[in-house]
Design an enzyme around this catalytic site. Structure first.
Site, PDB file in Angstrom:
ATOM      1  N   ASP A   1       7.511 -14.144  18.565  1.00  0.00           N
ATOM      2  CA  ASP A   1       8.738 -13.363  18.342  1.00  0.00           C
ATOM      3  C   ASP A   1       8.369 -11.946  17.897  1.00  0.00           C
ATOM      4  O   ASP A   1       7.236 -11.692  17.464  1.00  0.00           O
ATOM      5  CB  ASP A   1       9.535 -14.098  17.242  1.00  0.00           C
ATOM      6  CG  ASP A   1      10.775 -13.349  16.821  1.00  0.00           C
ATOM      7  OD1 ASP A   1      11.470 -12.784  17.680  1.00  0.00           O
ATOM      8  OD2 ASP A   1      11.034 -13.322  15.596  1.00  0.00           O
TER       9      ASP A   1
ATOM     10  N   ASP B   1      10.897  -9.205  16.028  1.00  0.00           N
ATOM     11  CA  ASP B   1      11.450  -8.765  14.740  1.00  0.00           C
ATOM     12  C   ASP B   1      11.129  -9.753  13.626  1.00  0.00           C
ATOM     13  O   ASP B   1      11.391 -10.949  13.742  1.00  0.00           O
ATOM     14  CB  ASP B   1      12.980  -8.624  14.832  1.00  0.00           C
ATOM     15  CG  ASP B   1      13.375  -7.648  15.934  1.00  0.00           C
ATOM     16  OD1 ASP B   1      12.648  -6.671  16.144  1.00  0.00           O
ATOM     17  OD2 ASP B   1      14.425  -7.877  16.577  1.00  0.00           O
TER      18      ASP B   1
ATOM     19  N   ASP C   1      10.189 -16.069  12.798  1.00  0.00           N
ATOM     20  CA  ASP C   1      10.628 -16.053  11.398  1.00  0.00           C
ATOM     21  C   ASP C   1      12.006 -16.688  11.207  1.00  0.00           C
ATOM     22  O   ASP C   1      12.424 -16.901  10.076  1.00  0.00           O
ATOM     23  CB  ASP C   1      10.655 -14.612  10.867  1.00  0.00           C
ATOM     24  CG  ASP C   1      11.645 -13.758  11.626  1.00  0.00           C
ATOM     25  OD1 ASP C   1      11.704 -13.871  12.868  1.00  0.00           O
ATOM     26  OD2 ASP C   1      12.376 -12.987  10.993  1.00  0.00           O
TER      27      ASP C   1
END
Lengths: 180, 180
Positions: free
Chosen positions: A6, A8, A138
């Site tokens: 991922d 961000d 996250d």
């Protein structure tokens, strides 16, 4: 081994840049320090009367393109690409206001990682239909239309520490955790 | 059943728009009529001394956003979405010059199909790692890093008629071919 990573909150510091801009743009308003951020969505942790100001920050032109890399991320990606053939940046565009985020994510990858990595961007809202062995993300809970093939390994952030049942890593310990 | 649908040459008329702009911009030069287009890449069928002019057309701002829908495509997509939960637009960005194409593909979907469909865009250079039952694509050979799960059903175009071993469809006969 195919690794999905991922952007961000994993390689690009969304939360840090948000807070920096919040403090600069709204010095008179309260703020949430990074280590007190709870829950995935920053908007939900700020008072509802600030919602418009919060969104204004991450919808503004240049926000995504100027996210600083998370310390260690670029070095880790370079190392990973040297040892694995299949590494993809698997990222979801902000919707419905995609105008800046979509193109700026491409610019970010091009500027920080180079043209080769741009080839390996997968932009999708549904990560569960992407094949892979591991997704480093996250977000506490990555949902979609399918049962994912991958194991979700959490990228450790203050706002996801309530998740206990998944493996977690940072760019300091990723080699031990992933055993690469 | 999960259906993946390519954009250019399947729902957006890349070849038609290219030829329209070529004739307008270079009226003195020879052109390849649509039904004589051979091979997937338009650039390869024009004389090499025209290569720069050819690329200038599809790299120019507004090219992707203004592609006309392929006749029947929008109606077919609406019907498909009414009967299937899992339909994704699976499209590859033009690289390395991604500047216009990436965002304009999002705009195209938003303008022609609406915000809901923007959620279902998957932008990836490697379609083989996307899970699905069928990929509808005009490209003769869709390659990537994995053995794809999906069956490649060709969207019929003059430049892919050399492919005989795959099923093919158009937006006139898709229901019979796919049995939806």
């Amino acid at each position: 081994m195919r690794l999905l990573i991922d952007m961000d909150g994993v390689i690009a510091d969304f939360e840090g840049e948000f807070l920096r801009r919040w403090k600069t743009g709204h010095p008179e308003k309260e703020f949430v320090p990074l280590d007190e951020r709870k829950g995935f969505y920053v908007r939900e942790q700020y008072p509802s009367e600030y919602s418009e100001f919060v969104q204004e920050i991450y919808h503004s032109p240049g926000f995504y393109q100027n996210l600083p890399p998370i310390p260690g991320a670029l070095e880790a990606l370079t190392e990973i690409k040297n040892s694995l053939n299949n590494v993809f940046l698997c990222t979801s565009p902000m919707l419905p206001k995609y105008e800046n985020c979509v193109l700026e994510k491409f610019h970010w990858v091009y500027e920080h990682l180079g043209a080769d990595w741009v080839n390996n961007i997968i932009l999708t809202r549904d990560k569960t239909i992407v094949k892979g062995d591991i997704l480093i993300d996250d977000k506490p809970d990555v949902k979609g239309s399918s049962d994912p093939e991958w194991e979700h390994v959490i990228y450790d952030q203050p706002y996801n520490r309530n998740i206990k049942e998944k493996r977690r890593l940072t760019w300091r310990n990723w080699k031990e955790v992933l055993n690469i």
